[in-house]
Enzyme design. Structure first.
Site, short mmCIF file in Angstrom:
data_model
loop_
_atom_site.label_atom_id
_atom_site.label_comp_id
_atom_site.label_asym_id
_atom_site.label_seq_id
_atom_site.Cartn_x
_atom_site.Cartn_y
_atom_site.Cartn_z
N TYR A 1 -24.43 -63.13 -94.79
CA TYR A 1 -23.09 -63.09 -95.38
C TYR A 1 -22.86 -64.36 -96.21
O TYR A 1 -22.48 -64.32 -97.37
CB TYR A 1 -22.03 -62.97 -94.28
N SER B 1 -13.64 -55.96 -87.30
CA SER B 1 -12.84 -57.19 -87.26
C SER B 1 -12.26 -57.52 -85.89
O SER B 1 -11.08 -57.88 -85.77
CB SER B 1 -11.71 -57.15 -88.28
N GLU C 1 -15.72 -53.84 -100.92
CA GLU C 1 -16.50 -54.62 -99.94
C GLU C 1 -17.13 -55.83 -100.63
O GLU C 1 -17.71 -55.71 -101.72
CB GLU C 1 -17.58 -53.72 -99.35
N ASP D 1 -9.68 -59.47 -93.62
CA ASP D 1 -9.53 -59.01 -92.24
C ASP D 1 -8.26 -59.55 -91.60
O ASP D 1 -7.50 -58.82 -90.94
CB ASP D 1 -10.74 -59.43 -91.40
N GLU E 1 -11.95 -69.54 -89.15
CA GLU E 1 -13.26 -68.88 -89.19
C GLU E 1 -14.19 -69.56 -90.19
O GLU E 1 -15.37 -69.75 -89.92
CB GLU E 1 -13.08 -67.39 -89.53
C1 GLA Z 1 -16.30 -59.38 -93.49
C2 GLA Z 1 -15.42 -60.55 -93.92
C3 GLA Z 1 -14.40 -60.11 -94.97
C4 GLA Z 1 -15.08 -59.36 -96.11
C5 GLA Z 1 -16.02 -58.28 -95.57
C6 GLA Z 1 -16.84 -57.64 -96.66
O1 GLA Z 1 -15.52 -58.44 -92.81
O2 GLA Z 1 -14.75 -61.09 -92.82
O3 GLA Z 1 -13.69 -61.22 -95.44
O4 GLA Z 1 -15.74 -60.23 -96.97
O5 GLA Z 1 -16.92 -58.78 -94.61
O6 GLA Z 1 -16.02 -56.94 -97.53
#
Ligand code: GLA
Length: 385
Positions: free
Chosen positions: A224, A130, A33, A176, A164
């Site tokens: 994020y 996702s 992650e 994702d 995105e």
């Molecule tokens: C989100 C982002 C991914 C990844 C995850 C964390 O889902 O879209 O690209 O960074 O968080 O692992």
């Protein structure tokens, strides 16, 4: 199938044409992650929830989009109107994901035309599974195929990531979109996010369950992007000690310890998560291949602790869900999955304990929070088609 027929019929009634159907799955991440945007390793699987788009070309340059779930219709002109958006990523409207993909395709010189799109999804929204990547990938497929264009899977995933990053404003990595395109039934994908080399790992021995906390904290988008900046600060500081460094992927735990004093304590913890998480993904792939579920589960638990304490992207509800799972006999491991700040946990459970797990976790979670969790048995699915 029944749903697809319904979508086809609704399209015919609404738009008066025969559509083609395009479908892309959400994903769950088993481990790895916040490593993708650090050029590291991830282990997602596409899941049985999809966004499906019924689509047909138009003769003009208009995208007419209808969301079945939200009962909303929007129109966007392909020419001119698709200016780059600079958003925080947290308040994106569903139309932005489709428009963003159209924008990214055009930026790449891919000459799409107008289209009517009827969109239906069953990927739980805001749950860290996702739904946005599923919408992007299904849109990219629909927009290219109805214009008689065909682009490769990897390019498709990269264009969706670009939509995105640059249009929606969420600086996500490739995981994702890659999983949504390249998923394989019954398998997880071990993906090297630098080389984009990947291999499939059989999930036959493993029973995975996904627990949806049913909470989504608003911080998710901005935090994020902030984590990503903190990783970049880590690379800058460590780069003064390790010449030529471009990504945390290339730093070992031993190096991080040796250069601890060169880092702000908060940045040190962020880096420690990413670096240790990369090591865990590699170890977890070995454990899965050796059918060592106990070993895999232990790595999941460590991953959760690291995300909670060092990366600080968990939340009370996720921590609770993990604790509840861990207290059940026959659970190998549990952790939050996806970006964090709410959403889901992923759990590796002995097959004969699945029913007990479902009823006990649901009851305990409801008692503690007053919320009804949703618990899904994860069926690793094929990618977009
Ligand atoms: C989100 C982002 C991914 C990844 C995850 C964390 O889902 O879209 O690209 O960074 O968080 O692992």
């Amino acid at each position: 199938m029944a749903d697809q027929e319904k979508l086809r019929n609704e399209f015919k009634v609404r738009f008066g044409a025969e559509p083609r159907l395009f479908s892309a799955p959400g994903r769950v991440n088993l481990i790895g992650e916040h490593t993708d945007y650090n050029a590291g390793f991830v282990m997602p699987a596409a899941i049985q929830f999809h966004t499906t788009i019924a689509a047909a070309p138009r003769t003009d340059r208009l995208l007419r989009m209808r969301s079945v779930n939200l009962a909303e219709t929007r129109e966007v002109a392909l020419s001119g109107a698709l200016a780059v958006q600079h958003r925080s990523g947290q308040s994106a409207h569903w139309v932005d994901y489709v428009a963003g993909v159209a924008w990214a395709l055009q930026q790449e010189g891919i000459a799409i035309g107008g289209a009517d799109l009827l969109i239906h999804g069953d990927v739980p929204l805001g749950a860290g599974l996702s739904s946005s990547a599923a919408l992007e990938v299904a849109s990219a497929l629909a927009l290219t195929r109805v214009a008689d264009l065909s682009i490769g899977g990897l390019q498709l995933a990269q264009l969706c990531q670009r939509a995105e990053n640059q249009y929606v404003g969420m600086r996500c990595g490739i995981m994702d979109q890659f999983a949504s395109v390249h998923g394989r039934a019954g398998h997880a994908i071990l993906l090297d996010c630098r080389s984009l080399e990947h291999r499939y790992l059989s999930l036959q021995a493993a029973q995975l369950l996904i627990c949806n906390t049913m909470v989504h904290h608003r911080l998710a988008g901005s935090e994020y992007n902030r984590r990503r900046e903190q990783c970049e600060l880590g690379v800058q500081a460590l780069g003064r000690k390790i010449p030529g460094l471009t990504a945390l992927r290339d730093v070992s735990s031993a190096q991080l310890r040796a250069f601890k004093d060169a880092l702000d304590p908060l940045i040190f913890r962020r880096c420690r998560h990413v670096i240790s998480e990369n090591e865990r993904v590699v170890a977890a792939a070995g454990a899965l291949e050796g059918a060592d579920l106990a070993g895999f589960g232990a790595l999941m638990r460590e991953s959760h602790r690291s995300l909670r304490d060092d990366y600080e992207v968990s939340c009370d509800e996720l921590d609770l869900m993990v604790r509840l799972a861990d207290s059940i006999d026959g659970v190998y491991g549990a952790r939050m999955t996806g970006g964090g700040f709410g959403g889901c946990t992923v759990n590796l459970v002995r097959s004969d304990r699945v029913q007990q797990f479902r009823s006990q976790v649901a009851a305990d979670y409801a008692r503690a929070t007053g919320r009804a969790a949703q618990i899904y048995v994860c069926e690793a699915a094929d990618g977009a088609h």
